[in-house]
Design an enzyme around this catalytic site. Structure first.
Site, PDB file in Angstrom:
ATOM      1  N   LYS A 198       0.840  -1.206   0.000  1.00 39.73           N
ATOM      2  CA  LYS A 198       0.000   0.000   0.000  1.00 39.73           C
ATOM      3  C   LYS A 198       0.872   1.252   0.000  1.00 39.73           C
ATOM      4  CE  LYS A 198      -3.728  -2.559   2.145  1.00 39.73           C
ATOM      5  NZ  LYS A 198      -4.381  -3.047   3.353  1.00 39.73           N
ATOM      6  N   GLN A 200      -4.636  -1.720   9.467  1.00 44.91           N
ATOM      7  CA  GLN A 200      -4.556  -3.063   8.900  1.00 44.91           C
ATOM      8  C   GLN A 200      -5.145  -4.093   9.865  1.00 44.91           C
ATOM      9  OE1 GLN A 200      -3.585  -3.711   5.786  1.00 44.91           O
ATOM     10  NE2 GLN A 200      -3.871  -5.907   5.976  1.00 44.91           N
ATOM     11  N   ASP A 250     -11.346   2.397   3.696  1.00 40.57           N
ATOM     12  CA  ASP A 250     -11.673   0.964   3.662  1.00 40.57           C
ATOM     13  C   ASP A 250     -13.179   0.752   3.465  1.00 40.57           C
ATOM     14  OD1 ASP A 250      -9.738  -1.050   3.882  1.00 40.57           O
ATOM     15  OD2 ASP A 250      -9.384  -0.630   5.999  1.00 40.57           O
TER      16      ASP A 250
HETATM   17  N1  GUN Z   1      -6.804  -7.074   6.096  1.00 44.37           N
HETATM   18  C1  GUN Z   1      -7.099  -7.859   5.026  1.00 44.37           C
HETATM   19  N2  GUN Z   1      -7.776  -7.147   4.098  1.00 44.37           N
HETATM   20  C2  GUN Z   1      -7.898  -5.893   4.581  1.00 44.37           C
HETATM   21  C3  GUN Z   1      -8.488  -4.704   4.075  1.00 44.37           C
HETATM   22  O1  GUN Z   1      -9.061  -4.655   2.980  1.00 44.37           O
HETATM   23  N3  GUN Z   1      -8.405  -3.610   4.881  1.00 44.37           N
HETATM   24  C4  GUN Z   1      -7.799  -3.641   6.094  1.00 44.37           C
HETATM   25  N4  GUN Z   1      -7.787  -2.516   6.812  1.00 44.37           N
HETATM   26  N5  GUN Z   1      -7.244  -4.736   6.594  1.00 44.37           N
HETATM   27  C5  GUN Z   1      -7.293  -5.853   5.839  1.00 44.37           C
END
Ligand code: GUN
Length: 295
Positions: free
Chosen positions: A54, A98, A121
């Site tokens: 990211k 995350q 998100d």
């Molecule tokens: N962990 C696995 N997929 C995601 C996601 O799309 N967003 C976040 N914040 N954590 C994750």
């Protein structure tokens, strides 16, 4: 019939090129730099890889990126204070905590504390609700990516029978919600199947578009689909390691046999995966534009 392969890698690249141009324009015309903060608690190796990707993608596109790596023993008040600080930082348009968080932390409380305007998100209940009533600010990243794969591959969604396997809050429920809206790139008839569904094959065999987020390798085999179906495989299952120690991934669909019946199908890897981070970037740019009153 042998299926067209829907390449998430290619479509994600297209979208990233469009975003990079848009970000350059925002800087030149409005002196606006979209900013994304990622928060990683602890040292979960998969999460470290995701957060690293990211950060790397943000920088490549010209998005300001801030990474907060916090030790696993952090306390709930400490994490809440960080979220509060990011909520009030005008350089930051998107906040991504995350998941999963370490067990001693209250994930729900943290996600609810993120300002919904910075919730790129799309997990905050305000954004879940806005999606439900057809007025979303942000679509959650994986379902948003799935819709883009379908639209950009020319798949007719309006009027289609869509069957979703899996009812998670991150994929199953939101993709069903997105595709049933009375909008372009949607307007489908949607069925959600789950572990309580009596006869899954009855439903999957009717599908024009089958979206599989079951969390199980080979959950869909060729006898479960009709000729000409479009298959989106959201599964990521680690089934072993190469001699070099790299994870071997497979989806939830028996790709080799299902591709002989499908008209189009996503591979794993290289299908839905590359789209998720790309849509996070799309959401961050949208958040910056919303904050500046440009949309
Ligand atoms: N962990 C696995 N997929 C995601 C996601 O799309 N967003 C976040 N914040 N954590 C994750």
């Amino acid at each position: 019939m042998t299926a067209q392969i829907i390449s998430g890698t290619e479509i994600a690249k297209q979208i990233r090129e469009e975003l990079a141009r848009e970000i350059t324009k925002l800087k030149e015309k409005h002196n606006l730099v979209p900013g994304l903060a990622t928060v990683l608690v602890g040292e979960n190796p998969a999460s470290q890889v995701y957060v690293g990707q990211k950060e790397k993608t943000s920088l490549a596109l010209g998005i300001y990126s801030e990474r907060h790596d916090i030790p696993v023993e952090t306390t709930q008040p400490h994490l809440m204070a960080l979220v509060d600080k990011l909520n009030n930082d005008p350089k930051i348009h998107g906040i991504l905590v995350q998941l999963p968080l370490p067990k001693h932390l209250n994930e729900t409380e943290v996600l609810y504390a993120i300002n919904p305007k910075k919730d790129v998100d799309g997990f905050h209940p305000v954004n879940v609700g806005k999606l439900m009533i057809g007025e979303p600010d942000y679509l959650p990243c994986t379902p948003h990516g799935i819709q883009q794969l379908l639209v950009r591959s020319g798949v007719e969604i309006s009027g289609a029978e869509v069957v979703v396997l899996g009812r998670s809050n991150i994929v199953g429920k939101p993709i069903a919600n997105i595709l049933l809206q009375k909008k372009e790139g949607a307007n489908a008839t949607v069925t959600i199947c789950h572990t309580g569904t009596r006869d899954i094959s009855f439903h999957t065999r009717r599908a024009d578009i089958l979206i599989v987020a079951a969390g199980r390798p080979k959950a869909v085999t060729s006898d479960m689909v009709k000729e000409g179906v479009v298959v989106i495989d959201v599964g990521v299952n680690r089934i072993g390691k190469t001699p070099e120690g790299k994870a071997i991934l497979t989806g939830d669909v028996d790709f080799e046999t299902v591709k002989e019946k499908a008209s189009a199908i996503t591979p794993v890897p290289g299908g839905v995966g590359p789209m998720t981070i790309t849509m996070l970037m799309t959401n961050t740019v949208r958040s910056a534009k919303l904050a500046a009153g440009l949309v």
